[in-house]
Design a protein around this motif. Sequence first.
Motif, mmCIF file in Angstrom:
data_model
loop_
_atom_site.group_PDB
_atom_site.id
_atom_site.type_symbol
_atom_site.label_atom_id
_atom_site.label_comp_id
_atom_site.label_asym_id
_atom_site.label_seq_id
_atom_site.Cartn_x
_atom_site.Cartn_y
_atom_site.Cartn_z
ATOM 1 N N ILE A 96 24.908 37.703 -18.767
ATOM 2 C CA ILE A 96 23.700 37.033 -18.276
ATOM 3 C C ILE A 96 23.421 37.361 -16.818
ATOM 4 O O ILE A 96 22.260 37.366 -16.375
ATOM 5 N N PHE A 97 24.453 37.685 -16.039
ATOM 6 C CA PHE A 97 24.255 37.964 -14.616
ATOM 7 C C PHE A 97 23.920 39.431 -14.375
ATOM 8 O O PHE A 97 23.014 39.755 -13.605
ATOM 9 N N ASN A 98 24.621 40.329 -15.046
ATOM 10 C CA ASN A 98 24.500 41.751 -14.731
ATOM 11 C C ASN A 98 23.502 42.514 -15.599
ATOM 12 O O ASN A 98 22.970 43.540 -15.175
ATOM 13 N N ASP A 99 23.247 42.037 -16.806
ATOM 14 C CA ASP A 99 22.407 42.795 -17.737
ATOM 15 C C ASP A 99 20.964 42.301 -17.732
ATOM 16 O O ASP A 99 20.676 41.165 -17.352
ATOM 17 N N GLN A 100 20.070 43.178 -18.193
ATOM 18 C CA GLN A 100 18.679 42.773 -18.385
ATOM 19 C C GLN A 100 18.604 41.803 -19.551
ATOM 20 O O GLN A 100 19.207 42.028 -20.597
ATOM 21 N N LEU A 101 17.853 40.740 -19.379
ATOM 22 C CA LEU A 101 17.710 39.738 -20.424
ATOM 23 C C LEU A 101 16.639 40.181 -21.420
ATOM 24 O O LEU A 101 15.805 41.031 -21.112
ATOM 25 N N PRO A 102 16.659 39.635 -22.639
ATOM 26 C CA PRO A 102 15.610 39.975 -23.618
ATOM 27 C C PRO A 102 14.220 39.786 -23.030
ATOM 28 O O PRO A 102 13.905 38.726 -22.470
ATOM 29 N N GLN A 103 13.400 40.813 -23.152
ATOM 30 C CA GLN A 103 12.099 40.833 -22.501
ATOM 31 C C GLN A 103 11.017 40.329 -23.445
ATOM 32 O O GLN A 103 10.290 41.092 -24.085
ATOM 33 N N PHE A 118 29.362 30.086 -12.295
ATOM 34 C CA PHE A 118 28.699 30.823 -11.223
ATOM 35 C C PHE A 118 28.499 29.904 -10.023
ATOM 36 O O PHE A 118 28.305 28.703 -10.175
ATOM 37 N N ASN A 119 28.548 30.491 -8.826
ATOM 38 C CA ASN A 119 28.227 29.698 -7.650
ATOM 39 C C ASN A 119 26.713 29.485 -7.582
ATOM 40 O O ASN A 119 25.951 30.088 -8.342
ATOM 41 N N LEU A 120 26.275 28.628 -6.674
ATOM 42 C CA LEU A 120 24.862 28.266 -6.629
ATOM 43 C C LEU A 120 23.970 29.470 -6.330
ATOM 44 O O LEU A 120 22.875 29.598 -6.893
ATOM 45 N N GLU A 121 24.423 30.359 -5.473
ATOM 46 C CA GLU A 121 23.624 31.544 -5.147
ATOM 47 C C GLU A 121 23.392 32.396 -6.388
ATOM 48 O O GLU A 121 22.273 32.869 -6.640
ATOM 49 N N ASP A 122 24.441 32.582 -7.195
ATOM 50 C CA ASP A 122 24.296 33.374 -8.411
ATOM 51 C C ASP A 122 23.479 32.629 -9.468
ATOM 52 O O ASP A 122 22.763 33.250 -10.261
ATOM 53 N N CYS A 123 23.580 31.302 -9.487
ATOM 54 C CA CYS A 123 22.740 30.520 -10.411
ATOM 55 C C CYS A 123 21.263 30.770 -10.125
ATOM 56 O O CYS A 123 20.454 30.916 -11.052
ATOM 57 N N VAL A 124 20.903 30.815 -8.841
ATOM 58 C CA VAL A 124 19.512 31.077 -8.472
ATOM 59 C C VAL A 124 19.075 32.442 -9.001
ATOM 60 O O VAL A 124 17.965 32.599 -9.536
ATOM 61 N N LYS A 125 19.934 33.443 -8.872
ATOM 62 C CA LYS A 125 19.595 34.788 -9.339
ATOM 63 C C LYS A 125 19.395 34.807 -10.852
ATOM 64 O O LYS A 125 18.468 35.436 -11.366
ATOM 65 N N ILE A 126 20.262 34.115 -11.572
ATOM 66 C CA ILE A 126 20.143 34.064 -13.034
ATOM 67 C C ILE A 126 18.861 33.357 -13.446
ATOM 68 O O ILE A 126 18.118 33.830 -14.309
ATOM 69 N N LEU A 127 18.588 32.232 -12.817
ATOM 70 C CA LEU A 127 17.403 31.459 -13.190
ATOM 71 C C LEU A 127 16.111 32.180 -12.810
ATOM 72 O O LEU A 127 15.086 32.014 -13.480
ATOM 73 N N THR A 128 16.150 32.991 -11.789
ATOM 74 C CA THR A 128 14.980 33.806 -11.444
ATOM 75 C C THR A 128 14.680 34.799 -12.558
ATOM 76 O O THR A 128 13.515 35.011 -12.936
ATOM 77 N N LYS A 129 15.734 35.398 -13.115
ATOM 78 C CA LYS A 129 15.544 36.317 -14.238
ATOM 79 C C LYS A 129 14.994 35.585 -15.461
ATOM 80 O O LYS A 129 14.102 36.088 -16.160
ATOM 81 N N ILE A 130 15.506 34.394 -15.713
ATOM 82 C CA ILE A 130 15.048 33.620 -16.876
ATOM 83 C C ILE A 130 13.609 33.171 -16.688
ATOM 84 O O ILE A 130 12.787 33.278 -17.610
ATOM 85 N N GLU A 131 13.283 32.683 -15.491
ATOM 86 C CA GLU A 131 11.937 32.152 -15.262
ATOM 87 C C GLU A 131 10.875 33.227 -15.464
ATOM 88 O O GLU A 131 9.732 32.907 -15.841
ATOM 89 N N ALA A 132 11.238 34.491 -15.246
ATOM 90 C CA ALA A 132 10.276 35.577 -15.454
ATOM 91 C C ALA A 132 9.835 35.671 -16.908
ATOM 92 O O ALA A 132 8.789 36.256 -17.205
ATOM 93 N N GLN A 133 10.620 35.081 -17.832
ATOM 94 C CA GLN A 133 10.297 35.134 -19.254
ATOM 95 C C GLN A 133 9.689 33.818 -19.756
ATOM 96 O O GLN A 133 9.400 33.685 -20.930
ATOM 97 N N LEU A 134 9.503 32.852 -18.863
ATOM 98 C CA LEU A 134 8.936 31.562 -19.238
ATOM 99 C C LEU A 134 7.437 31.542 -18.969
ATOM 100 O O LEU A 134 6.903 32.391 -18.261
ATOM 101 N N SER A 135 6.779 30.557 -19.515
ATOM 102 C CA SER A 135 5.384 30.288 -19.196
ATOM 103 C C SER A 135 5.205 28.777 -19.140
ATOM 104 O O SER A 135 6.125 28.021 -19.502
#
Length: 243
Positions: A96-103, A118-135
């Motif tokens: 979930i951290f290193n790979d591209q998520l389902p687009q 994950f530490n908080l900084e890495d949580c932010v990075k993961i959630l940024t990737k997820i939010e890109a797939q939300l609406s």
Amino acid sequence: MDTQMRLYWETFSEFYTTKEIIKLAFNPLRDFEDELTDGAIVDFGCGQASFLLDYAGKGKRLIGVDNDNYQLEQLQLRFEELAASENQLILQNLDIFNDQLPQEHYAAVFLANIMHFFNLEDCVKILTKIEAQLSAGSFVYISVHPDQYYANNPASPANNDYFKHYFTLADLDNLFPSERYERLFYAHIERSSTKKERNVKEVWVDKFLDHNQIQPGKLRDMIRMENTADHPQNDRICVYRLL
């Protein structure tokens, strides 16, 4: 997955049927099921006891993501057991951290017992990737170990070696800020283990000791006592919706 965790999940499979997993799952998103937008329901770190099982046979597009093939194979078998042909199930071995998520668009996301690795900084990075797939209208379920978790000992230099962060409610609300998300549900749950959960732990520890050829005696008894102690289960759970 290391040997210790593989033995745990093999033991879990021996004790729990798929229907029991569905029955026992604490899924507050059930209350909002008729508000789900079109799109996939995605479970990151799904394991074999995935929340996706809750949606079997409901005609949803389901995506399970885990970094261990054994867990994905077991989840596939559980879906086959349910004969849930109405679903489109996709299982992917991803980090979930290193790979591209389902687009694709995510109607709902489950993050159950994964973000405390994950530490908080890495949580932010993961959630940024997820939010890109939300609406607008997409849901996010998150459960984490709280700061009251029994293993949290800030005075220990090794406190964050395994679990990287223990979460307060403020931590979660900062990850899902109110200008972008509304919090629909919050619970801090502490409970004792059931008899079956204690049995699973005991059988698992014995399998691990046998695997490591630790013979009966004081050392085995000490390790068994330490690893079968009945610590309270402690979870902080939130459901957010993107505005």
